[in-house]
Scaffold this motif. Structure first.
Motif, PDB file in Angstrom:
ATOM      1  N   PRO A  10      18.626   7.157 -30.064  1.00  0.00           N
ATOM      2  CA  PRO A  10      18.634   8.626 -30.089  1.00  0.00           C
ATOM      3  C   PRO A  10      17.458   9.174 -30.897  1.00  0.00           C
ATOM      4  N   SER A  11      17.180  10.448 -30.715  1.00  0.00           N
ATOM      5  CA  SER A  11      16.129  11.106 -31.493  1.00  0.00           C
ATOM      6  C   SER A  11      16.558  11.185 -32.955  1.00  0.00           C
ATOM      7  N   ALA A  12      15.654  11.623 -33.825  1.00  0.00           N
ATOM      8  CA  ALA A  12      15.954  11.770 -35.252  1.00  0.00           C
ATOM      9  C   ALA A  12      17.103  12.748 -35.471  1.00  0.00           C
ATOM     10  N   GLU A  13      17.297  13.652 -34.519  1.00  0.00           N
ATOM     11  CA  GLU A  13      18.372  14.630 -34.622  1.00  0.00           C
ATOM     12  C   GLU A  13      19.633  14.165 -33.895  1.00  0.00           C
ATOM     13  N   GLY A  14      19.631  12.896 -33.430  1.00  0.00           N
ATOM     14  CA  GLY A  14      20.805  12.316 -32.810  1.00  0.00           C
ATOM     15  C   GLY A  14      20.983  12.657 -31.344  1.00  0.00           C
ATOM     16  N   LEU A  15      19.960  13.196 -30.713  1.00  0.00           N
ATOM     17  CA  LEU A  15      20.052  13.623 -29.321  1.00  0.00           C
ATOM     18  C   LEU A  15      19.440  12.600 -28.368  1.00  0.00           C
ATOM     19  N   LYS A  16      19.844  12.656 -27.112  1.00  0.00           N
ATOM     20  CA  LYS A  16      19.221  11.847 -26.060  1.00  0.00           C
ATOM     21  C   LYS A  16      17.834  12.457 -25.804  1.00  0.00           C
ATOM     22  N   ILE A  17      16.854  11.606 -25.599  1.00  0.00           N
ATOM     23  CA  ILE A  17      15.479  12.088 -25.491  1.00  0.00           C
ATOM     24  C   ILE A  17      14.715  11.274 -24.453  1.00  0.00           C
ATOM     25  N   ASN A  18      13.759  11.911 -23.798  1.00  0.00           N
ATOM     26  CA  ASN A  18      12.858  11.207 -22.888  1.00  0.00           C
ATOM     27  C   ASN A  18      11.650  10.764 -23.710  1.00  0.00           C
ATOM     28  N   TRP A  19      11.702   9.547 -24.199  1.00  0.00           N
ATOM     29  CA  TRP A  19      10.657   9.054 -25.096  1.00  0.00           C
ATOM     30  C   TRP A  19       9.301   8.966 -24.415  1.00  0.00           C
ATOM     31  N   SER A  20       9.260   8.604 -23.146  1.00  0.00           N
ATOM     32  CA  SER A  20       7.987   8.430 -22.441  1.00  0.00           C
ATOM     33  C   SER A  20       7.287   9.754 -22.162  1.00  0.00           C
ATOM     34  N   ASN A  21       8.049  10.833 -22.153  1.00  0.00           N
ATOM     35  CA  ASN A  21       7.479  12.163 -21.902  1.00  0.00           C
ATOM     36  C   ASN A  21       7.968  13.104 -23.002  1.00  0.00           C
ATOM     37  N   TYR A  22       7.591  12.791 -24.226  1.00  0.00           N
ATOM     38  CA  TYR A  22       8.080  13.497 -25.408  1.00  0.00           C
ATOM     39  C   TYR A  22       7.621  14.957 -25.401  1.00  0.00           C
TER      40      TYR A  22
ATOM     41  N   ILE B  48       9.186   6.508 -32.356  1.00  0.00           N
ATOM     42  CA  ILE B  48      10.388   6.839 -33.141  1.00  0.00           C
ATOM     43  C   ILE B  48       9.978   7.465 -34.471  1.00  0.00           C
ATOM     44  N   ALA B  49       8.954   6.910 -35.114  1.00  0.00           N
ATOM     45  CA  ALA B  49       8.471   7.472 -36.383  1.00  0.00           C
ATOM     46  C   ALA B  49       7.855   8.858 -36.166  1.00  0.00           C
ATOM     47  N   LEU B  50       7.121   9.040 -35.069  1.00  0.00           N
ATOM     48  CA  LEU B  50       6.575  10.371 -34.771  1.00  0.00           C
ATOM     49  C   LEU B  50       7.697  11.389 -34.597  1.00  0.00           C
ATOM     50  N   ASP B  51       8.757  10.992 -33.913  1.00  0.00           N
ATOM     51  CA  ASP B  51       9.901  11.878 -33.731  1.00  0.00           C
ATOM     52  C   ASP B  51      10.532  12.227 -35.074  1.00  0.00           C
ATOM     53  N   GLU B  52      10.663  11.251 -35.946  1.00  0.00           N
ATOM     54  CA  GLU B  52      11.220  11.505 -37.282  1.00  0.00           C
ATOM     55  C   GLU B  52      10.329  12.484 -38.046  1.00  0.00           C
ATOM     56  N   PHE B  53       9.017  12.250 -38.018  1.00  0.00           N
ATOM     57  CA  PHE B  53       8.062  13.162 -38.654  1.00  0.00           C
ATOM     58  C   PHE B  53       8.204  14.563 -38.072  1.00  0.00           C
TER      59      PHE B  53
ATOM     60  N   SER C  96      10.641  16.024 -36.492  1.00  0.00           N
ATOM     61  CA  SER C  96      11.906  16.717 -36.714  1.00  0.00           C
ATOM     62  C   SER C  96      11.840  17.580 -37.981  1.00  0.00           C
ATOM     63  N   ASP C  97      11.011  17.209 -38.949  1.00  0.00           N
ATOM     64  CA  ASP C  97      10.802  18.015 -40.156  1.00  0.00           C
ATOM     65  C   ASP C  97       9.550  18.887 -40.054  1.00  0.00           C
ATOM     66  N   ALA C  98       8.462  18.308 -39.550  1.00  0.00           N
ATOM     67  CA  ALA C  98       7.148  18.961 -39.602  1.00  0.00           C
ATOM     68  C   ALA C  98       6.973  20.102 -38.612  1.00  0.00           C
ATOM     69  N   GLN C  99       7.719  20.108 -37.509  1.00  0.00           N
ATOM     70  CA  GLN C  99       7.493  21.114 -36.469  1.00  0.00           C
ATOM     71  C   GLN C  99       7.581  22.538 -36.995  1.00  0.00           C
ATOM     72  N   TYR C 100       8.377  22.748 -38.029  1.00  0.00           N
ATOM     73  CA  TYR C 100       8.559  24.105 -38.561  1.00  0.00           C
ATOM     74  C   TYR C 100       7.291  24.621 -39.244  1.00  0.00           C
ATOM     75  N   SER C 101       6.424  23.726 -39.650  1.00  0.00           N
ATOM     76  CA  SER C 101       5.149  24.118 -40.268  1.00  0.00           C
ATOM     77  C   SER C 101       4.194  24.730 -39.250  1.00  0.00           C
ATOM     78  N   PHE C 102       4.513  24.574 -37.958  1.00  0.00           N
ATOM     79  CA  PHE C 102       3.615  25.033 -36.897  1.00  0.00           C
ATOM     80  C   PHE C 102       4.121  26.298 -36.221  1.00  0.00           C
ATOM     81  N   GLU C 103       5.228  26.865 -36.701  1.00  0.00           N
ATOM     82  CA  GLU C 103       5.834  28.032 -36.080  1.00  0.00           C
ATOM     83  C   GLU C 103       4.845  29.202 -35.946  1.00  0.00           C
TER      84      GLU C 103
END
Length: 153
Positions: A26-38, A136-141, A143-150
């Motif tokens: 699962p993603s860092a947020e526990g969701l199902k994710i399309n890893w190949s097309n993130y 997986i590590a990019l997804d973890e990053f 999940s926190d960092a995306q808010y810096s780009f709002e």
């Protein structure tokens, strides 16, 4: 040498195999994710995995058509560089304003491995072992960092 159709089928087979291998995670947020097309959720910011005949890479690509806006995104990632590298467990390459295969100006933060060949099934375990922990590590990053780009959306 492969025909264009054979090459396409082999690439598709690799990405299908990779997708099946990583799907249970699962993603860092526990969701199902399309890893190949993130999907990052931010236009012009992509997590891309590439596998070719001599090299494989994974990276963050900033493709905004305005180089100044690309630079703003890049600077925001620079602010998070320590956290990114800590989450990844390694240092990546940083290229501001490079050119992609279509001649477009893009910005990349990436990691490569050589020599690997997506057309050689014996290289697939190495490719999967390269891509899986990093996406997986990019997804973890992210999940926190995306808010810096709002503010740049």
């Amino acid at each position: 040498m492969y025909t264009r159709e054979q090459a396409s089928q082999l690439r598709q087979a690799f990405w299908t195999t990779f997708g099946q291998y990583i799907a249970p995670h699962p993603s860092a947020e526990g969701l199902k994710i399309n890893w190949s097309n993130y999907k990052t959720g931010i236009k012009h910011v992509y997590f891309r995995m590439r596998a070719e005949t001599k090299v494989a890479s994974i990276g963050i690509e900033i493709t905004h058509p305005d180089p100044e806006l690309q630079e703003l995104f890049y600077e925001q990632f620079l602010e998070l560089k320590g956290y990114l590298h800590e989450t990844l467990g390694e240092e990546w390459e940083w290229d501001l304003h490079t050119t992609n295969e279509f001649g477009e100006t893009i910005t990349r933060i990436y990691k490569e491995i050589r020599p690997v060949n997506v057309f050689n099934r014996e290289d697939w375990p190495a490719l999967i072992s390269f891509f899986k922990p990093r996406i997986i590590a990019l997804d973890e990053f992210w999940s926190d960092a995306q808010y810096s780009f709002e503010s740049l959306k």
